[in-house]
Design a protein around this motif. Structure first.
Motif, mmCIF file in Angstrom:
data_model
loop_
_atom_site.group_PDB
_atom_site.id
_atom_site.type_symbol
_atom_site.label_atom_id
_atom_site.label_comp_id
_atom_site.label_asym_id
_atom_site.label_seq_id
_atom_site.Cartn_x
_atom_site.Cartn_y
_atom_site.Cartn_z
ATOM 1 N N SER A 140 1.740 14.387 -8.602
ATOM 2 C CA SER A 140 2.683 15.510 -8.700
ATOM 3 C C SER A 140 2.972 15.846 -10.162
ATOM 4 N N LYS A 141 3.167 14.798 -10.984
ATOM 5 C CA LYS A 141 3.416 15.026 -12.407
ATOM 6 C C LYS A 141 2.212 15.688 -13.076
ATOM 7 N N LEU A 142 1.014 15.200 -12.740
ATOM 8 C CA LEU A 142 -0.194 15.785 -13.321
ATOM 9 C C LEU A 142 -0.367 17.235 -12.884
ATOM 10 N N GLU A 143 -0.065 17.509 -11.611
ATOM 11 C CA GLU A 143 -0.174 18.885 -11.126
ATOM 12 C C GLU A 143 0.826 19.795 -11.840
ATOM 13 N N ALA A 144 2.062 19.292 -12.037
ATOM 14 C CA ALA A 144 3.070 20.086 -12.753
ATOM 15 C C ALA A 144 2.633 20.329 -14.192
ATOM 16 N N HIS A 145 2.101 19.273 -14.842
ATOM 17 C CA HIS A 145 1.629 19.422 -16.224
ATOM 18 C C HIS A 145 0.460 20.399 -16.294
ATOM 19 N N SER A 146 -0.434 20.304 -15.320
ATOM 20 C CA SER A 146 -1.572 21.221 -15.279
ATOM 21 C C SER A 146 -1.106 22.656 -15.070
ATOM 22 N N SER A 147 -0.085 22.833 -14.217
ATOM 23 C CA SER A 147 0.460 24.172 -13.990
ATOM 24 C C SER A 147 1.063 24.741 -15.268
ATOM 25 N N ASP A 148 1.791 23.889 -16.015
ATOM 26 C CA ASP A 148 2.367 24.340 -17.288
ATOM 27 C C ASP A 148 1.271 24.729 -18.274
ATOM 28 N N LEU A 149 0.217 23.905 -18.328
ATOM 29 C CA LEU A 149 -0.888 24.213 -19.240
ATOM 30 C C LEU A 149 -1.571 25.520 -18.853
ATOM 31 N N ASN A 150 -1.762 25.734 -17.561
ATOM 32 C CA ASN A 150 -2.379 26.988 -17.109
ATOM 33 C C ASN A 150 -1.505 28.186 -17.462
ATOM 34 N N LYS A 151 -0.192 28.007 -17.298
ATOM 35 C CA LYS A 151 0.730 29.089 -17.634
ATOM 36 C C LYS A 151 0.671 29.410 -19.123
ATOM 37 N N LYS A 152 0.672 28.346 -19.949
ATOM 38 C CA LYS A 152 0.588 28.547 -21.397
ATOM 39 C C LYS A 152 -0.752 29.168 -21.784
ATOM 40 N N LEU A 153 -1.815 28.745 -21.092
ATOM 41 C CA LEU A 153 -3.130 29.308 -21.381
ATOM 42 C C LEU A 153 -3.168 30.797 -21.065
ATOM 43 N N ILE A 154 -2.583 31.169 -19.918
ATOM 44 C CA ILE A 154 -2.542 32.587 -19.543
ATOM 45 C C ILE A 154 -1.739 33.382 -20.569
ATOM 46 N N GLU A 155 -0.594 32.816 -20.996
ATOM 47 C CA GLU A 155 0.218 33.494 -22.005
ATOM 48 C C GLU A 155 -0.543 33.640 -23.317
ATOM 49 N N ALA A 156 -1.259 32.566 -23.719
ATOM 50 C CA ALA A 156 -2.031 32.627 -24.964
ATOM 51 C C ALA A 156 -3.144 33.663 -24.862
ATOM 52 N N GLN A 157 -3.817 33.707 -23.698
ATOM 53 C CA GLN A 157 -4.880 34.698 -23.515
ATOM 54 C C GLN A 157 -4.320 36.117 -23.565
ATOM 55 N N LEU A 210 0.825 -1.206 0.000
ATOM 56 C CA LEU A 210 0.000 0.000 0.000
ATOM 57 C C LEU A 210 0.861 1.258 0.000
ATOM 58 N N VAL A 211 1.955 1.227 0.773
ATOM 59 C CA VAL A 211 2.849 2.391 0.824
ATOM 60 C C VAL A 211 3.476 2.638 -0.548
ATOM 61 N N GLU A 212 3.934 1.552 -1.191
ATOM 62 C CA GLU A 212 4.531 1.699 -2.520
ATOM 63 C C GLU A 212 3.502 2.211 -3.521
ATOM 64 N N SER A 213 2.293 1.648 -3.458
ATOM 65 C CA SER A 213 1.233 2.099 -4.364
ATOM 66 C C SER A 213 0.889 3.565 -4.117
ATOM 67 N N LEU A 214 0.840 3.953 -2.833
ATOM 68 C CA LEU A 214 0.538 5.343 -2.495
ATOM 69 C C LEU A 214 1.639 6.273 -2.991
ATOM 70 N N ALA A 215 2.901 5.828 -2.874
ATOM 71 C CA ALA A 215 4.021 6.649 -3.346
ATOM 72 C C ALA A 215 3.932 6.850 -4.861
ATOM 73 N N LYS A 216 3.600 5.771 -5.589
ATOM 74 C CA LYS A 216 3.468 5.885 -7.043
ATOM 75 C C LYS A 216 2.331 6.827 -7.416
ATOM 76 N N ARG A 217 1.226 6.711 -6.704
ATOM 77 C CA ARG A 217 0.089 7.588 -7.000
ATOM 78 C C ARG A 217 0.421 9.043 -6.683
ATOM 79 N N ASN A 218 1.136 9.260 -5.580
ATOM 80 C CA ASN A 218 1.542 10.629 -5.247
ATOM 81 C C ASN A 218 2.472 11.198 -6.313
ATOM 82 N N GLU A 219 3.366 10.336 -6.831
ATOM 83 C CA GLU A 219 4.270 10.775 -7.896
ATOM 84 C C GLU A 219 3.485 11.137 -9.156
ATOM 85 N N GLN A 220 2.500 10.285 -9.494
ATOM 86 C CA GLN A 220 1.667 10.571 -10.660
ATOM 87 C C GLN A 220 0.876 11.865 -10.469
#
Length: 203
Positions: free
Chosen positions: A132-149, A120-130
């Motif tokens: 974090s990656k999704l949050e970083a990708h979402s942040s990049d998309l939001n930044k690009k969206l703001i720049e495009a706007q 469970l700990v390993e699975s939780l760590a993998k999910r937290n990593e995923q």
């Protein structure tokens, strides 16, 4: 005949205990064995707690039970001290074996729980990593969206400015054309020579 009767009784005493259910002296220190069903009878010995006995008969009125102990002695003991449950000495090995089995089962359950917890700990760590990656990708998309706007707003402002400039030019050109036409209309009559009238009145 008397000897035959005595031999028969002895045989019954020796054989009967094997056919009867096992009983025990309860967990007291010891109990006295009397020659009859009561304390008024002679004490013929004592039976230690937990010893196996064979019940021959019971005197409910007196509260005594006739028994044969593990040494083959026949006598009477208080019925309160006779029980069908083995004494602690008899039960201890079984209890120790049961305790060992329970400890083994508990250790196995703990190992399984640790393995599941690790998974469970390993699975939780993998999910937290995923995540974090999704949050970083979402942040990049939001930044690009703001720049495009921002870029779209700048382009719209530029287009509006160009429209205003173009409209102003059209107004300017229109004014110039209108002014030129007016000026031409005023100047043109002076540029065209007039015909002189004849003095006789004929043109």
């Amino acid at each position: 005949m008397k000897h035959l009767y005595s031999a028969l009784m002895l045989l019954i005493v020796l054989v009967a205990p094997r056919a009867m259910a096992e009983n025990y002296i309860s967990d007291e220190l010891f109990t006295y064995m009397h020659s009859g069903p009561g304390t008024q009878y002679r004490i013929i010995g004592s039976v230690d707690a937990g010893n196996k006995i064979t019940v021959l008969s019971r005197d409910r009125d007196a509260g005594y039970t006739q028994v044969v102990d593990s040494r083959g002695r026949k006598g009477w003991v208080k019925s309160d001290y006779v029980t069908t449950q083995p004494g602690l000495k008899e039960r201890l090995p079984a209890l120790e074996a049961e305790l060992k089995r329970v400890k083994s089962a508990l250790a196995s359950a703990q190992d399984d729980a640790k393995a599941q917890q690790k998974g469970l700990v390993e699975s939780l760590a993998k999910r937290n990593e995923q995540i974090s990656k999704l949050e970083a990708h979402s942040s990049d998309l939001n930044k690009k969206l703001i720049e495009a706007q921002s870029e779209i707003r700048a382009l719209r402002a530029k287009i509006d400015t160009q429209k205003d400039d173009l409209l102003m030019r059209w107004f300017t050109y229109g004014g110039m054309v209108a002014g030129g036409g007016l000026l031409f209309g005023l100047v043109l009559p002076h540029l065209i020579p007039r015909k002189k009238r004849r003095r006789d009145g004929w043109a």
